[in-house]
Design a protein around this motif. Structure first.
Motif, PDB file in Angstrom:
ATOM      1  N   CYS A   1       5.587 -13.696  -3.133  1.00 59.14           N
ATOM      2  CA  CYS A   1       5.152 -12.596  -2.266  1.00 59.14           C
ATOM      3  C   CYS A   1       3.689 -12.256  -2.550  1.00 59.14           C
ATOM      4  O   CYS A   1       3.311 -12.019  -3.691  1.00 59.14           O
ATOM      5  N   THR A   2       2.891 -12.247  -1.495  1.00 62.87           N
ATOM      6  CA  THR A   2       1.458 -11.965  -1.655  1.00 62.87           C
ATOM      7  C   THR A   2       1.175 -10.467  -1.549  1.00 62.87           C
ATOM      8  O   THR A   2       0.029 -10.050  -1.643  1.00 62.87           O
ATOM      9  N   GLU A   3       2.233  -9.695  -1.295  1.00 65.96           N
ATOM     10  CA  GLU A   3       2.116  -8.239  -1.105  1.00 65.96           C
ATOM     11  C   GLU A   3       1.197  -7.897   0.073  1.00 65.96           C
ATOM     12  O   GLU A   3       0.525  -6.871   0.074  1.00 65.96           O
ATOM     13  N   CYS A   4       1.185  -8.793   1.073  1.00 67.80           N
ATOM     14  CA  CYS A   4       0.333  -8.549   2.245  1.00 67.80           C
ATOM     15  C   CYS A   4       0.878  -7.414   3.108  1.00 67.80           C
ATOM     16  O   CYS A   4       0.150  -6.815   3.896  1.00 67.80           O
ATOM     17  N   GLY A   5       2.178  -7.143   3.000  1.00 64.95           N
ATOM     18  CA  GLY A   5       2.772  -6.016   3.723  1.00 64.95           C
ATOM     19  C   GLY A   5       3.053  -6.278   5.195  1.00 64.95           C
ATOM     20  O   GLY A   5       3.426  -5.364   5.930  1.00 64.95           O
TER      21      GLY A   5
ATOM     22  N   CYS B   1       5.523  -7.829   6.469  1.00 63.22           N
ATOM     23  CA  CYS B   1       6.951  -7.615   6.730  1.00 63.22           C
ATOM     24  C   CYS B   1       7.226  -6.134   6.965  1.00 63.22           C
ATOM     25  O   CYS B   1       7.910  -5.754   7.918  1.00 63.22           O
TER      26      CYS B   1
ATOM     27  N   LYS C   1       8.870  -5.414   1.886  1.00 63.97           N
ATOM     28  CA  LYS C   1       7.947  -5.868   0.834  1.00 63.97           C
ATOM     29  C   LYS C   1       8.395  -5.330  -0.523  1.00 63.97           C
ATOM     30  O   LYS C   1       8.463  -6.069  -1.505  1.00 63.97           O
TER      31      LYS C   1
ATOM     32  N   CYS D   1       6.544 -12.995   7.739  1.00 62.30           N
ATOM     33  CA  CYS D   1       6.130 -13.369   6.378  1.00 62.30           C
ATOM     34  C   CYS D   1       5.405 -14.716   6.364  1.00 62.30           C
ATOM     35  O   CYS D   1       5.957 -15.724   6.790  1.00 62.30           O
ATOM     36  N   PRO D   2       4.181 -14.745   5.866  1.00 65.88           N
ATOM     37  CA  PRO D   2       3.430 -16.009   5.883  1.00 65.88           C
ATOM     38  C   PRO D   2       3.979 -17.049   4.917  1.00 65.88           C
ATOM     39  O   PRO D   2       3.648 -18.216   5.032  1.00 65.88           O
ATOM     40  N   VAL D   3       4.821 -16.610   3.960  1.00 67.53           N
ATOM     41  CA  VAL D   3       5.294 -17.569   2.953  1.00 67.53           C
ATOM     42  C   VAL D   3       6.817 -17.756   3.005  1.00 67.53           C
ATOM     43  O   VAL D   3       7.432 -18.171   2.025  1.00 67.53           O
TER      44      VAL D   3
ATOM     45  N   HIS E   1      14.125 -12.157   3.454  1.00 71.42           N
ATOM     46  CA  HIS E   1      14.526 -10.790   3.120  1.00 71.42           C
ATOM     47  C   HIS E   1      15.977 -10.492   3.495  1.00 71.42           C
ATOM     48  O   HIS E   1      16.693  -9.853   2.728  1.00 71.42           O
TER      49      HIS E   1
HETATM   50  S1  SF4 Z   1       5.230 -10.547   4.478  1.00 69.46           S
HETATM   51 FE1  SF4 Z   1       6.035 -11.888   2.856  1.00 69.46          FE
HETATM   52  S2  SF4 Z   1       4.302 -12.161   1.490  1.00 69.46           S
HETATM   53 FE2  SF4 Z   1       3.784 -10.404   2.772  1.00 69.46          FE
HETATM   54  S3  SF4 Z   1       4.516  -8.622   1.592  1.00 69.46           S
HETATM   55 FE3  SF4 Z   1       6.181  -9.233   2.939  1.00 69.46          FE
HETATM   56  S4  SF4 Z   1       7.426 -10.591   1.679  1.00 69.46           S
HETATM   57 FE4  SF4 Z   1       5.462 -10.431   0.682  1.00 69.46          FE
END
Ligand code: SF4
Ligand code: SF4
Length: 706
Positions: A284-288, A290, A306, A358-360, A364
């Motif tokens: 998780c990049t914590e990009c937020g 999601c 997230k 989610c980019p990765v 969830h």
């Molecule tokens: S979209 Fe994916 S990478 Fe970004 S905060 Fe949510 S779980 Fe983490």
């Protein structure tokens, strides 16, 4: 001319390089060791497809650089691609540090100097641009979804500094050696010219070179060992995480196997997660993104997808000192459910917006449902409305408390109108799966009748199960009662086999999803294509295209504007986007799209069995979506799901602009039914275009108890 090729530089280089490398390998190793302590899940199937996915999703940044995230996507791409290209330069730097003849520069000659150097130089500069863009975003333009912490600044600083030290080291080398094709490193060459211009040379320049060379080496090594401990650990884990992504549609949940022998059900503690879920927590990049797309969060509930993923990582680090020696540790370890929170676990409507954004490729929904399974099957701990729904499912075989209808009421009503609905006996091509809502809710019965009329008109061979039909099991599975789901699903599978069902039509995207993708998990025959599941929107579109249904352009619908709401389980989870729109277009109604549409559509709030549950707080999700429909100026909200119908009927009653406008909520089948030119007696039952079926105004969450 690296300073590390002679004593004492070589000793310092060896100690520093191998020391940092050993620590890096140790740090990564203990993480993977802990991931592997998770439960087994097989993610090694279809290796070629998995590997091919790395091209767009890792190398191509396809999800990171989606248009609506163009700024973050651009800066990330600059930094990421720069990193990839500069790996060659870094390797060359490290090899050169051992011996000049071992470097790429020496081995590849002009190919490296003229071919690669200018490219790397350009990326060196582009990475700096990316870092400055990221800093600008954090200072002046930070989206709410992003968390600002010191870790992000440290990583950005180290990346930027690595580029600067690299350029200055090169500039000093050019100034000292004046090699052939010095222009190829054009940025460094510019600085070398500057040093010459100001008369900076000789011993001072040699010292300058040594200082920048070691500075570059140490920055690179510090960055390397810092990575596993930072949120940027995704740089290490992203490729494996995406390689091992789920290849199934996002709405699919995995079964619990072996109820007889399982020691516990669901996930109530860290070790019960599978290794991929543990890996995800470090990816998780914590990009937020999601959370920014989550309807529960947007409407003010506690759930943040997230945070759910970040909580898993925090808990892992809290429980394993070696993963993060500086993490605060309470005397008693925090229980998983307490860390994530009871409400967030139940707030999720399983819409999949988080997984789509989610980019990765973090998963969830299965993670949240795993915790629901634990709460339901181990602790019997759930909101009252969820408990009542499960009890209703167990006792009555359907989730609708208080209904006065039976599964054959609509059949009897149609018979009274002179339309005979055939019972399925194996001689028909299709089974029309009516679904609990299609049979037991007045408003949805109208959709069922419209669908039946259309099928009869088009000459589709079909039959129904009547009282033999049960629940598909989707509500039980999304509520976390996997045992009940498997019982219901197995019962249906046996019935289908006994009846010789080959093709099944359903008006419900939830039944569609579970029967198409989840029944095969329980039945090897189904896995080999035992029966085909068709959503009614797909079939209706085909019947119109084949000329078996002929909508009239002269019907009253051409005066109306309709906006189509994509059901999550049709659009996002199953990629069915255009066929329903073609059905709507065929009715002659003018269409107007909502801003959030197709795979980015906002949920109606019914998924995850929330159609039978009370929301925990904040705004009602269905009201927010109804407001979005109102903004289009539409007269009609077109739906393709019985739960969406329930939620919008409720929303139209609750949103003043929708109520004032007397907005109608109509299923695609009803709209087609209103516009088709009937050639058979069924036409008598079709309501005229200017008198669409009246809404019953039933509440989305049923009251009372049967
Ligand atoms: S979209 Fe994916 S990478 Fe970004 S905060 Fe949510 S779980 Fe983490
Ligand atoms: S599935 Fe929907 S409601 Fe659940 S966490 Fe994801 S975005 Fe939020």
């Amino acid at each position: 001319m690296a300073p590390s090729t002679e004593f004492p530089g070589n000793l310092f280089y060896a100690i520093t390089f191998f020391g940092f490398m050993a620590f890096f390998v140790y740090s990564v190793g203990i993480r993977f060791h802990w991931f592997l302590r998770g439960q087994w899940v097989n993610r090694f199937t279809e290796p070629i497809r998995r590997a091919l996915g790395l091209i767009p999703f890792v190398l191509g940044n396809a999800r990171v650089a989606r248009r609506k995230y163009w700024y973050s996507g651009t800066l990330h791409s600059l930094i990421f691609w720069g990193f990839i290209v500069l790996q060659v330069r870094t390797l060359n730097f490290l090899l050169n540090g051992i011996h000049e003849d071992a470097s790429f520069e020496s081995l590849l000659g002009d190919v490296y100097t003229i071919g690669l150097r200018p490219v790397m130089e350009a990326f060196n500069a582009l990475v700096i641009v990316g870092v400055l863009m990221a800093a600008w975003q954090r200072f002046f333009w930070r989206p709410q979804r992003m968390t600002l912490n010191i870790d992000g600044w440290v990583c950005l600083g180290l990346i930027g500094w690595m580029m600067v030290t690299d350029i200055f080291t090169n500039s000093a080398e050019i100034a000292l050696e004046r090699p052939n094709h010095e222009w190829a490193s054009f940025v460094a060459f510019g600085f070398a010219e500057l040093w010459d211009g100001i008369g900076f040379s000789g011993q001072g320049m040699e010292l300058f070179h040594v200082a920048w060379w070691y500075s570059h080496l140490v920055t690179f090594l510090v960055f390397l060992v810092y990575l596993p401990y930072s949120k940027h650990s995704h740089i290490i884990t992203v490729a494996p995480s995406i390689f091992f992504r789920s290849l199934q549609p996002s709405g699919v949940l995995q079964p619990i196997k072996d109820f007889e022998t399982a020691e516990s059900f669901g996930v109530g503690k860290l070790e019960a997660f599978n290794w991929k879920q543990m890996l995800d927590s470090y990816t998780c990049t914590e990009c937020g993104r999601c959370t920014a797309a989550c309807p529960a969060n947007i409407t003010g509930k506690l759930l943040s997808p997230k945070e759910v993923i970040v909580d898993i990582r925090h808990l892992l680090e809290e429980q394993v000192r070696r993963l993060s020696p500086t993490t605060h540790r309470p005397e008693q370890p925090t229980p998983l459910i307490e860390e994530v929170g009871f409400e967030p676990i139940w707030d999720c409507v399983t819409c999949g917006a988080c997984m789509y954004e989610c980019p990765v490729f973090i998963e969830h929904v299965p993670t949240i449902i795993d915790m629901r399974r634990y709460l339901v099957m181990e602790e019997s701990n759930m909101p009252e409305t969820a408990q009542a729904t499960l009890m209703q499912l167990e006792q009555r075989g359907h989730p609708w408390r208080g209904t006065q209808l039976t599964r054959t009421t609509w059949i009897e009503e149609m018979a009274a109108e002179g339309i005979e609905i055939p019972m399925f006996d194996g001689s028909q091509e299709h089974l029309l799966w009516v679904g609990c809502t299609g049979a037991l809710q007045e408003r949805n019965v109208k959709v069922t009748k419209a669908t039946a009329r259309l099928l009869l008109e088009a000459g589709v061979s079909f039959g129904v199960l009547g009282n033999e039909e049960g629940c598909s099991g989707d509500p039980a599975r999304r509520l976390g009662n996997e045992y009940l789901f498997q019982m219901q699903a197995q019962g249906n599978i046996e019935l289908f086999k006994a009846k010789g069902v080959q093709k099944l039509i359903t008006m419900c995207p939830h039944c569609f999803n579970t029967m198409k993708h989840e029944y095969p998990q329980l039945d090897t025959d189904a896995r080999s294509g035992h029966f085909e599941v068709i959503h009614h929107s797909l079939l209706l579109e085909r019947l119109v295209a084949e000329g078996k249904l002929r909508p009239l352009s002269t019907n009253g619908l051409s005066e109306k504007i309709a906006t189509y709401h994509d059901p999550c389980y049709l659009a996002r989870h199953n990629d069915i986007l255009d066929e329903p729109r073609r059905v709507l277009a065929s009715t002659g109604a003018k269409t107007q799209e909502m801003t959030r549409r197709r795979k980015e559509a906002f949920c109606c709030g019914a998924g995850g069995s929330h159609v039978w549950m009370e929301e925990s707080g904040g705004q009602r999700i269905n009201n927010v979506r109804t407001e979005e429909a109102v903004e289009t100026g539409a007269d009609i909200i077109a739906v393709a799901c019985p739960f969406c119908m329930q939620m919008f009927e409720d929303g139209v009653g609750a949103v003043p602009q929708a109520a004032e406008k007397e907005m109608q909520v109509l299923d695609l089948a009803e709209l087609l039914d209103m516009s088709v030119s009937y050639s058979k007696p069924a036409a008598a039952a079709a309501p005229p275009a200017d008198e669409p079926p009246a809404a019953e105004g039933e509440g989305a969450a049923a009251e009372g108890g049967e």
